[in-house]
Scaffold this motif. Structure first.
Motif, PDB file in Angstrom:
ATOM      1  N   GLU A 189      26.741  39.603  21.643  1.00 34.68           N
ATOM      2  CA  GLU A 189      25.937  38.389  22.025  1.00 34.68           C
ATOM      3  C   GLU A 189      26.694  37.738  23.281  1.00 34.68           C
ATOM      4  OE1 GLU A 189      23.303  36.780  18.379  1.00 34.68           O
ATOM      5  OE2 GLU A 189      25.661  36.424  18.253  1.00 34.68           O
ATOM      6  N   ARG A 190      28.000  37.386  22.970  1.00 30.08           N
ATOM      7  CA  ARG A 190      28.817  36.516  23.938  1.00 30.08           C
ATOM      8  C   ARG A 190      28.999  37.427  25.254  1.00 30.08           C
ATOM      9  NH1 ARG A 190      33.781  36.188  22.182  1.00 30.08           N
ATOM     10  NH2 ARG A 190      34.240  34.600  23.426  1.00 30.08           N
ATOM     11  N   PRO A 210      34.330  35.384  14.182  1.00 34.76           N
ATOM     12  CA  PRO A 210      33.698  34.114  14.273  1.00 34.76           C
ATOM     13  C   PRO A 210      34.794  33.076  14.480  1.00 34.76           C
ATOM     14  CG  PRO A 210      32.624  35.274  12.516  1.00 34.76           C
ATOM     15  CD  PRO A 210      33.955  36.200  12.917  1.00 34.76           C
ATOM     16  N   PHE A 231      28.329  39.660  17.305  1.00 33.91           N
ATOM     17  CA  PHE A 231      28.982  38.504  17.753  1.00 33.91           C
ATOM     18  C   PHE A 231      29.512  38.704  19.168  1.00 33.91           C
ATOM     19  CE2 PHE A 231      29.252  37.550  13.006  1.00 33.91           C
ATOM     20  CZ  PHE A 231      28.033  37.145  12.932  1.00 33.91           C
ATOM     21  N   TRP A 287      30.656  42.700  12.691  1.00 32.02           N
ATOM     22  CA  TRP A 287      30.911  41.601  13.471  1.00 32.02           C
ATOM     23  C   TRP A 287      30.618  41.795  14.840  1.00 32.02           C
ATOM     24  CZ3 TRP A 287      35.411  38.314  10.777  1.00 32.02           C
ATOM     25  CH2 TRP A 287      34.993  37.732   9.617  1.00 32.02           C
ATOM     26  N   GLN A 342      36.374  33.941  18.682  1.00 34.81           N
ATOM     27  CA  GLN A 342      35.725  34.021  19.786  1.00 34.81           C
ATOM     28  C   GLN A 342      36.581  33.903  20.875  1.00 34.81           C
ATOM     29  OE1 GLN A 342      32.376  31.092  19.560  1.00 34.81           O
ATOM     30  NE2 GLN A 342      32.378  30.981  17.251  1.00 34.81           N
ATOM     31  N   SER A 363      35.566  39.897  18.243  1.00 35.88           N
ATOM     32  CA  SER A 363      34.074  39.283  18.039  1.00 35.88           C
ATOM     33  C   SER A 363      34.190  38.397  16.500  1.00 35.88           C
ATOM     34  CB  SER A 363      33.252  40.494  17.378  1.00 35.88           C
ATOM     35  OG  SER A 363      33.276  41.299  18.584  1.00 35.88           O
TER      36      SER A 363
END
Length: 354
Positions: free
Chosen positions: A327-328, A287, A324, A321, A290, A285
């Protein structure tokens, strides 16, 4: 107007700065101030504030002193209010459902290796986020830039985790683990006896990332076939951002990596091996990572892989985090029942030890 807790406010600001991926020096300013004030009686903190003498303390500057004064006056510090007001956008329904289903984080670091905070501080932050467990996965010895743990240091860490678990809130556990380096021949950078004792082992490639396709594939397949490896960490090794990711520990320099392309390997063969050997694929996660990219998440999903949505957190605020990664994962159609950290701690450990 009643007083607020200035130390809690300082720590909350540091947490939000870490979560927002702000520069390390900003995070340190607030964590250092919180540490300095925590060592003093509350009466002395109040007296120094009234007398304008807070900045005489090592670790307390003008900005943090102003926050303390506002807290003691019963006001939410302006700095904190601004951070809360500028937080990121809400998750969509699919990502929210996945995030809600997560019970823990299977890849985290403490100040025993290259993280910036003690184990207990990481654990308490996880409790506040609603986690039921936190897997502690500090680095293995070959990664010297990250102060990887020798076998002796790892044994001492296991003893400390046992002591901490006795003191932490009921219903929460620190699970033992390691992020073990996958060496050039695919072997693992820690003693077999120790790996067998751990609750969760994350195997990751940190060196030789430019190995040719055949060599990297053999290396990863050998590691995945090792019965101790439970999760394949950040499988491509890519870095999509050159910005320091809020790491506050001694290994900070090691995490100022440039943008870095993906390692080249046979993804279909690697994901098929993960299915065969029941090794989960990490959705990292961070940033700045990714990793893996969405096209590979979809291929791993089609192959039948299990996943672990992890933060690879090196500071308390980074534990948030996971949003994130969720979301992906949601964009790629990963269902909650394919994510191992939606399981209870008991079920997770039963699976890793099976």
């Amino acid at each position: 107007m009643s007083e607020r807790d200035p130390i809690a406010d300082l720590r909350r600001i540091a947490f939000l700065l870490e979560r927002a991926n702000e520069a390390t020096y900003r995070v340190r300013a607030f964590r250092s101030a919180a540490t300095a004030l925590a060592a003093l009686p509350s009466e002395e903190v109040a007296e120094r504030t009234r007398a304008g003498r807070l900045t005489e303390l090592a670790g307390v500057g003008d900005v943090t002193a102003r926050c303390v004064a506002e807290s003691l006056a019963g006001e939410e510090p302006v700095y904190l209010r601004r951070l809360v007001a500028t937080e990121g956008t809400d998750l969509d329904a699919e990502a929210t459902g996945l995030r809600t289903a997560l019970r823990g984080d299977c890849h985290t670091h403490s100040d025993w290796s290259d993280g910036g905070s003690p184990i207990e501080e990481m654990a308490l932050a996880a409790v506040e986020l609603g986690h039921e467990y936190l897997v502690l996965t500090d680095h293995s010895p070959r990664l010297k830039v990250a102060r990887g743990l020798t076998a002796d240091r790892l044994r001492r860490q296991l003893d400390q985790v046992t002591r901490l678990n006795e003191a932490l809130p009921e219903g929460f556990r620190i699970l033992t683990g390691i992020e073990v380096d996958i060496l050039a021949d695919g072997s693992l950078d820690q003693e077999e006896e120790l790996l067998a004792r751990l609750d969760v082992v994350v195997g990751s490639v940190h060196s030789g990332l430019r190995d040719d396709r055949a060599r990297m594939t053999r290396r990863m397949l050998t590691a995945i076939a090792n019965p101790h490896v439970d999760i394949l960490g950040h499988c491509t090794g890519r870095m999509v951002s050159s910005r320091p990711a809020g790491v506050t520990g001694p290994g900070d320099r090691g995490h100022r990596a440039r943008t870095r392309p993906e390692s080249d390997f046979d993804a279909d063969a690697v994901f098929a091996a993960c299915v065969e050997h029941r090794t989960a694929v990490e959705i990292n996660s961070r940033p700045d990572r990714q990793d893996p990219p969405k096209r590979l998440i979809r291929r791993a999903l089609e192959a039948g892989c299990l996943f672990a949505i992890n933060t690879d957190a090196h500071a308390p605020g980074q534990l948030d985090w996971q949003r994130f990664g969720c979301e992906r994962a949601a964009r790629c159609g990963v269902p909650a029942d394919r994510v191992i950290n939606t399981w209870t701690a008991g079920d997770l450990v039963a699976w890793t030890h099976a």
